[in-house]
Design a protein around this motif. Structure first.
Motif, PDB file in Angstrom:
ATOM      1  N   GLY A  38       0.893  -1.007  -0.194  1.00  0.00           N
ATOM      2  CA  GLY A  38       0.036  -0.027   0.005  1.00  0.00           C
ATOM      3  C   GLY A  38       0.872   1.130   0.055  1.00  0.00           C
ATOM      4  O   GLY A  38       0.265   2.019   0.322  1.00  0.00           O
ATOM      5  N   LEU A  39       1.962   1.362  -0.133  1.00  0.00           N
ATOM      6  CA  LEU A  39       2.912   2.236  -0.298  1.00  0.00           C
ATOM      7  C   LEU A  39       2.944   2.907  -1.938  1.00  0.00           C
ATOM      8  O   LEU A  39       3.498   2.376  -2.745  1.00  0.00           O
ATOM      9  N   LYS A  40       2.139   4.044  -1.797  1.00  0.00           N
ATOM     10  CA  LYS A  40       1.694   4.757  -2.956  1.00  0.00           C
ATOM     11  C   LYS A  40       2.190   6.153  -3.012  1.00  0.00           C
ATOM     12  O   LYS A  40       1.690   6.883  -3.871  1.00  0.00           O
ATOM     13  N   ALA A  41       2.982   6.509  -2.082  1.00  0.00           N
ATOM     14  CA  ALA A  41       3.215   7.752  -1.889  1.00  0.00           C
ATOM     15  C   ALA A  41       3.880   8.963  -3.182  1.00  0.00           C
ATOM     16  O   ALA A  41       3.738   9.613  -3.841  1.00  0.00           O
ATOM     17  N   HIS A  42       4.502   7.712  -3.966  1.00  0.00           N
ATOM     18  CA  HIS A  42       4.951   8.409  -5.342  1.00  0.00           C
ATOM     19  C   HIS A  42       4.054   8.835  -6.257  1.00  0.00           C
ATOM     20  O   HIS A  42       4.292   9.355  -7.315  1.00  0.00           O
ATOM     21  N   LEU A  43       2.837   8.241  -6.104  1.00  0.00           N
ATOM     22  CA  LEU A  43       1.698   8.347  -7.072  1.00  0.00           C
ATOM     23  C   LEU A  43       1.183  10.225  -6.827  1.00  0.00           C
ATOM     24  O   LEU A  43       0.508  10.382  -7.788  1.00  0.00           O
ATOM     25  N   LEU A  44       1.168  10.635  -5.821  1.00  0.00           N
ATOM     26  CA  LEU A  44       0.772  11.783  -5.444  1.00  0.00           C
ATOM     27  C   LEU A  44       1.720  12.791  -5.936  1.00  0.00           C
ATOM     28  O   LEU A  44       3.009  12.727  -5.759  1.00  0.00           O
ATOM     29  N   PRO A  45       1.042  14.087  -6.370  1.00  0.00           N
ATOM     30  CA  PRO A  45       1.859  15.113  -7.125  1.00  0.00           C
ATOM     31  C   PRO A  45       2.851  15.885  -6.128  1.00  0.00           C
ATOM     32  O   PRO A  45       2.093  16.149  -5.029  1.00  0.00           O
ATOM     33  N   ASP A  46       3.856  16.411  -6.376  1.00  0.00           N
ATOM     34  CA  ASP A  46       4.649  17.256  -5.598  1.00  0.00           C
ATOM     35  C   ASP A  46       4.108  18.677  -5.715  1.00  0.00           C
ATOM     36  O   ASP A  46       3.756  18.999  -7.043  1.00  0.00           O
ATOM     37  N   GLU A  47       4.142  19.262  -4.897  1.00  0.00           N
ATOM     38  CA  GLU A  47       3.660  20.779  -4.975  1.00  0.00           C
ATOM     39  C   GLU A  47       4.451  21.585  -5.748  1.00  0.00           C
ATOM     40  O   GLU A  47       3.823  22.579  -6.136  1.00  0.00           O
ATOM     41  N   GLU A  48       5.572  21.341  -6.233  1.00  0.00           N
ATOM     42  CA  GLU A  48       6.403  21.977  -7.223  1.00  0.00           C
ATOM     43  C   GLU A  48       6.252  21.670  -8.642  1.00  0.00           C
ATOM     44  O   GLU A  48       6.964  21.807  -9.580  1.00  0.00           O
ATOM     45  N   ASP A  49       5.431  20.449  -8.839  1.00  0.00           N
ATOM     46  CA  ASP A  49       5.180  19.893 -10.009  1.00  0.00           C
ATOM     47  C   ASP A  49       4.396  20.781 -10.995  1.00  0.00           C
ATOM     48  O   ASP A  49       3.102  21.091 -10.598  1.00  0.00           O
ATOM     49  N   VAL A  50       4.904  21.391 -12.057  1.00  0.00           N
ATOM     50  CA  VAL A  50       4.257  22.525 -12.999  1.00  0.00           C
ATOM     51  C   VAL A  50       2.861  21.879 -13.387  1.00  0.00           C
ATOM     52  O   VAL A  50       2.089  22.535 -13.379  1.00  0.00           O
ATOM     53  N   THR A  51       2.756  20.616 -13.841  1.00  0.00           N
ATOM     54  CA  THR A  51       1.678  20.170 -14.285  1.00  0.00           C
ATOM     55  C   THR A  51       0.566  20.316 -13.387  1.00  0.00           C
ATOM     56  O   THR A  51      -0.698  20.404 -13.832  1.00  0.00           O
ATOM     57  N   PHE A  52       0.777  19.809 -12.044  1.00  0.00           N
ATOM     58  CA  PHE A  52      -0.278  19.795 -11.114  1.00  0.00           C
ATOM     59  C   PHE A  52      -0.624  21.129 -10.825  1.00  0.00           C
ATOM     60  O   PHE A  52      -1.664  21.620 -10.318  1.00  0.00           O
ATOM     61  N   ILE A  53       0.462  21.901 -10.372  1.00  0.00           N
ATOM     62  CA  ILE A  53       0.205  23.330 -10.161  1.00  0.00           C
ATOM     63  C   ILE A  53      -0.995  24.175 -11.313  1.00  0.00           C
ATOM     64  O   ILE A  53      -1.654  24.545 -11.048  1.00  0.00           O
ATOM     65  N   ASN A  54      -0.617  23.868 -12.727  1.00  0.00           N
ATOM     66  CA  ASN A  54      -1.504  24.350 -13.582  1.00  0.00           C
ATOM     67  C   ASN A  54      -3.004  23.601 -13.488  1.00  0.00           C
ATOM     68  O   ASN A  54      -4.087  24.309 -13.535  1.00  0.00           O
ATOM     69  N   GLU A  55      -2.910  22.484 -13.030  1.00  0.00           N
ATOM     70  CA  GLU A  55      -4.352  21.947 -12.952  1.00  0.00           C
ATOM     71  C   GLU A  55      -4.929  22.293 -11.766  1.00  0.00           C
ATOM     72  O   GLU A  55      -6.283  22.764 -11.884  1.00  0.00           O
ATOM     73  N   TYR A  56      -4.321  22.695 -10.607  1.00  0.00           N
ATOM     74  CA  TYR A  56      -5.124  23.203  -9.435  1.00  0.00           C
ATOM     75  C   TYR A  56      -5.534  24.545  -9.808  1.00  0.00           C
ATOM     76  O   TYR A  56      -6.788  25.058  -9.482  1.00  0.00           O
ATOM     77  N   ALA A  82       4.757  30.366  -1.363  1.00  0.00           N
ATOM     78  CA  ALA A  82       4.640  30.451  -0.012  1.00  0.00           C
ATOM     79  C   ALA A  82       3.208  29.854   0.486  1.00  0.00           C
ATOM     80  O   ALA A  82       3.569  28.992   1.350  1.00  0.00           O
ATOM     81  N   LEU A  83       2.294  29.841  -0.031  1.00  0.00           N
ATOM     82  CA  LEU A  83       1.033  29.397   0.266  1.00  0.00           C
ATOM     83  C   LEU A  83       1.022  27.648   0.315  1.00  0.00           C
ATOM     84  O   LEU A  83       0.649  27.009   1.066  1.00  0.00           O
ATOM     85  N   SER A  84       1.653  27.295  -1.016  1.00  0.00           N
ATOM     86  CA  SER A  84       1.658  25.943  -1.139  1.00  0.00           C
ATOM     87  C   SER A  84       2.636  25.252  -0.063  1.00  0.00           C
ATOM     88  O   SER A  84       2.485  24.084   0.415  1.00  0.00           O
ATOM     89  N   ARG A  85       3.848  25.942   0.441  1.00  0.00           N
ATOM     90  CA  ARG A  85       4.617  25.339   1.433  1.00  0.00           C
ATOM     91  C   ARG A  85       3.882  25.506   2.868  1.00  0.00           C
ATOM     92  O   ARG A  85       4.276  24.559   3.554  1.00  0.00           O
ATOM     93  N   THR A  86       3.097  26.414   2.998  1.00  0.00           N
ATOM     94  CA  THR A  86       2.456  26.278   4.261  1.00  0.00           C
ATOM     95  C   THR A  86       1.661  25.117   4.331  1.00  0.00           C
ATOM     96  O   THR A  86       1.306  24.398   5.282  1.00  0.00           O
ATOM     97  N   ALA A  87       0.871  24.915   3.242  1.00  0.00           N
ATOM     98  CA  ALA A  87      -0.089  23.567   3.208  1.00  0.00           C
ATOM     99  C   ALA A  87       0.731  22.320   3.213  1.00  0.00           C
ATOM    100  O   ALA A  87       0.228  21.459   3.968  1.00  0.00           O
ATOM    101  N   ARG A  88       1.896  22.351   2.598  1.00  0.00           N
ATOM    102  CA  ARG A  88       2.744  21.021   3.021  1.00  0.00           C
ATOM    103  C   ARG A  88       3.171  20.764   4.242  1.00  0.00           C
ATOM    104  O   ARG A  88       3.259  19.728   4.852  1.00  0.00           O
ATOM    105  N   ALA A  89       3.549  22.216   4.940  1.00  0.00           N
ATOM    106  CA  ALA A  89       4.022  21.968   6.384  1.00  0.00           C
ATOM    107  C   ALA A  89       3.030  21.604   7.323  1.00  0.00           C
ATOM    108  O   ALA A  89       3.175  20.583   8.033  1.00  0.00           O
ATOM    109  N   TRP A  90       1.663  22.129   7.087  1.00  0.00           N
ATOM    110  CA  TRP A  90       0.667  21.572   7.924  1.00  0.00           C
ATOM    111  C   TRP A  90       0.117  20.203   7.604  1.00  0.00           C
ATOM    112  O   TRP A  90      -0.139  19.462   8.428  1.00  0.00           O
ATOM    113  N   GLY A  91       0.010  19.926   6.314  1.00  0.00           N
ATOM    114  CA  GLY A  91      -0.237  18.549   5.966  1.00  0.00           C
ATOM    115  C   GLY A  91       0.546  17.411   6.329  1.00  0.00           C
ATOM    116  O   GLY A  91       0.236  16.245   6.701  1.00  0.00           O
ATOM    117  N   LYS A  92       2.019  17.673   6.645  1.00  0.00           N
ATOM    118  CA  LYS A  92       2.985  16.687   7.373  1.00  0.00           C
ATOM    119  C   LYS A  92       2.411  16.198   8.639  1.00  0.00           C
ATOM    120  O   LYS A  92       2.875  15.490   9.429  1.00  0.00           O
TER     121      LYS A  92
END
Length: 252
Positions: A38-56, A82-92
């Protein structure tokens, strides 16, 4: 009829018992263990991935540009690191709770105060940006624009279509468990300026009809015009500078 051998046994039949063959069998067994873990962390997008940034960002603007009743003054959104890094920090922290630091001065962002926040949690293998963001938008069914009231929680929708918000930053974090959900995905979007519940989220009317004189209409939303530095332009024309350095910039 004799049953087919398992995947690992099948590979063992084909690989000779040499050092290389044993190595290949071990790799196969290890891969099967990973698939079953069940280790599928690599399937989740990184907050710096341009493709997913555009999608969001594109999905936010698409939904904001199609509100009902129509909005006259909603602003066009752009990404904020900065907002995405705040989201990442709290998400952890892997807790389905509001970030307690969003109202603190310069804790969530170096420029903005009173940051908005939307949170989605679900099974990691079911996460998509569309599912999460559209689930927030679906709360519109609980909101009465005429009465400016909610029949249930609709705070995610109100933040999503808050007229003054024009910066967004998101991150999705894998968590071993959140509540009853194992192998969960915690998706957070932060917004600036943040929204509230004190008034209707936007002005009703013809799309872009309430934009400022400094705005242009982009996808039915108010966005800042690109402005030429006129002093630089004049200097370039008068020959005081050899190189054209007029810059096109978006206002922050």
């Amino acid at each position: 009829m004799e049953a087919l051998p398992s995947s690992v046994e099948w590979y063992a039949l084909w690989f000779p018992l040499t050092q290389a063959g044993v190595w290949k069998v071990w790799l196969c067994e290890f891969w099967l263990l990973l698939l079953g873990s069940g280790l599928k962390a690599h399937l989740l997008p990184d907050e710096e991935d341009v493709t997913f940034i555009n999608e969001y960002v594109n999905l936010h603007n698409e939904l904001r540009g199609n509100v009902l009743p129509r909005g006259a003054n909603l602003r066009f959104m752009t990404w904020d690191v900065a907002l995405s890094r705040t989201a990442r920090a709290w998400g952890k922290k892997c807790v389905f709770e509001r970030n307690i630091h969003l109202e603190e001065l310069y804790m969530a962002h170096p420029k903005f105060n009173g940051i908005g926040e939307n949170i989605w949690v679900g099974p990691e293998n079911e996460f998509t940006a569309s599912i999460a963001i559209r689930s927030w938008f679906q709360q519109r069914k609980k909101y009465n624009f005429e009465k400016n009231s909610c029949s249930d929680n609709c705070s995610n929708y109100l933040q999503l279509v808050w007229d003054r918000s024009y910066k967004v930053g998101c991150a999705v974090t894998p968590c071993s468990r959140i509540g009853r959900i194992k192998h969960a995905a915690l998706f957070i979007c932060n917004y600036a300026p943040g929204g509230g519940l004190s008034r209707r989220p936007y002005q009703r009317g013809l799309m872009c009809s309430q934009c400022s004189s400094y705005d242009r209409c982009t996808d039915f939303l108010c966005s800042k015009r690109k402005n030429i530095n006129m002093k630089t332009f004049h200097n370039a024309l008068s020959g005081k500078k050899r190189k054209w350095n007029a810059s096109l910039s978006l206002s922050c």
